[in-house]
Design a protein around this motif. Structure first.
Motif, short mmCIF file in Angstrom:
data_model
loop_
_atom_site.label_atom_id
_atom_site.label_comp_id
_atom_site.label_asym_id
_atom_site.label_seq_id
_atom_site.Cartn_x
_atom_site.Cartn_y
_atom_site.Cartn_z
N SER A 1 0.86 -1.17 0.00
CA SER A 1 0.00 0.00 0.00
C SER A 1 0.90 1.23 0.00
N ARG B 1 1.50 5.38 -0.09
CA ARG B 1 0.94 6.70 0.23
C ARG B 1 1.83 7.78 -0.37
N ARG C 1 7.41 8.56 -1.27
CA ARG C 1 6.33 7.60 -1.07
C ARG C 1 6.56 6.83 0.23
#
Length: 341
Positions: free
Chosen positions: A85, A87, A98
């Protein structure tokens, strides 16, 4: 058991293939594999490589990864895929940052439902490459190493150890099984006087090596390595480099000091700092050879610190990986350590 057949492996591009499951969400198509560590857990290079690839897939073209840092928060298992995941922390004309969580599903204690368990947390930093440099220099390896053309293959070097009676055929079989993934994905040439070359990466713990007279903090092991399979994109090459850079650092203190996993209660990486010094488009792990030198400078307080450095065939430093690792001794049995009356 050493005599059991080694399972077939998929090519690198399939091993690290990801499917997108949502916005900035990814999942491995295939399962991670184990390597080196006899415990039934996945090789840590999968978690960090998945983090690297997922982060790269979320930045615009032209941004180059120069730093990937973070923590291993728990082992990954080989019976379930890794998920990433991502962000978006920063996106400017020059920089991109990131944050990546790599996780797996895990059953609760009651076994009624599955929940996500984070294995790794990383920060990836990207930059638009500068067309010019004010200065350009890099370090050289600690020791002089022969060119890959003058170094033996693992099969040749390790067969010679058996023929000379330095290691047993059974230990060689254990090495072949434990490190089959490495030989499947990469071509290698082993530097003859390196420690891994002389003791099967440490599996042959009692085997003497030519660096025994050196202080442990100055001992090194080195090899030349390149991908066997084609890597079509800069992201694929960066993923392969990241996958490779994790290899061996945690167990360097064992291998360098005639110990192996059975001599410690816990051996694994705690954190990592990968720094890349070249443009991603210049990485060609499927075309040129890379020289890799590993060293372990510090051990104490139940931990160790090690580094891996990589150079291309022209002597340019490509990347470095440093890690602090857990290195706990075996628990003393009741009554041990007490003086006799």
């Amino acid at each position: 058991m050493a005599g059991q057949p080694i399972p077939p492996q998929k090519p690198f591009m399939e091993q690290l293939a990801l499917r997108q499951t949502g916005e900035n969400e990814f999942e491995m198509i295939n399962l991670p594999q184990k390597m080196g560590n006899p415990l039934d857990i996945a090789y840590g290079g999968y978690t960090i490589a998945v983090a690297c690839k997922a982060a790269c897939l979320t930045v615009p073209d032209g941004y180059n990864l120069y730093s990937l840092q973070g923590n291993y928060l728990g082992p990954a298992y080989t019976d379930r895929p890794l998920r990433a995941s991502v962000r978006v922390i920063r996106q400017t004309r020059t920089f991109a940052t990131r944050q990546v969580e790599v996780s797996q599903t895990a059953s609760t204690k009651e076994g009624q439902k599955e929940e996500s368990r984070i294995c790794l947390l990383a920060t990836a930093d990207f930059i638009i490459s500068s067309p010019t440099s004010l200065l350009s220099y890099s370090p050289t390896p600690m020791h002089n190493h022969p060119n890959w053309r003058d170094c033996p293959t693992p099969a040749s070097a390790f067969s010679a150890l058996v023929a000379e009676g330095k290691v047993s055929k059974k230990l060689l079989q254990h090495h072949e099984k434990g490190f089959h993934l490495l030989s499947h994905l990469y071509d290698q040439r082993l530097v003859p006087d390196s420690i891994f070359t002389q003791n099967l990466y440490g599996i042959a713990a009692s085997a003497p090596h030519t660096q025994d007279s050196l202080p442990p903090s100055t001992r090194t092991t080195a090899d030349w390595i390149r991908n066997k399979d084609a890597l079509p994109t800069p992201t694929d090459n960066m993923t392969s480099l990241t996958f490779l850079m994790d290899l061996g650092i945690a167990f360097l203190p064992l291998s360098f000091n005639h110990l192996w996993f059975g001599d410690a209660s816990a051996v694994s990486s705690l954190d990592f700092s990968l720094r890349i010094f070249v443009d991603m488009k210049d990485l060609k792990l499927d075309e040129g050879w890379l020289l890799r030198e590993l060293k372990s400078q510090v051990a104490g307080e139940g931990r160790s610190f090690g580094e891996g450095w990589v150079w291309d065939e022209g002597g340019r430093c490509v990347a470095t990986m440093s890690q602090q690792c857990i290195l706990r001794p075996l628990a003393k049995k009741k009554g041990e350590g007490r003086g006799k009356l």
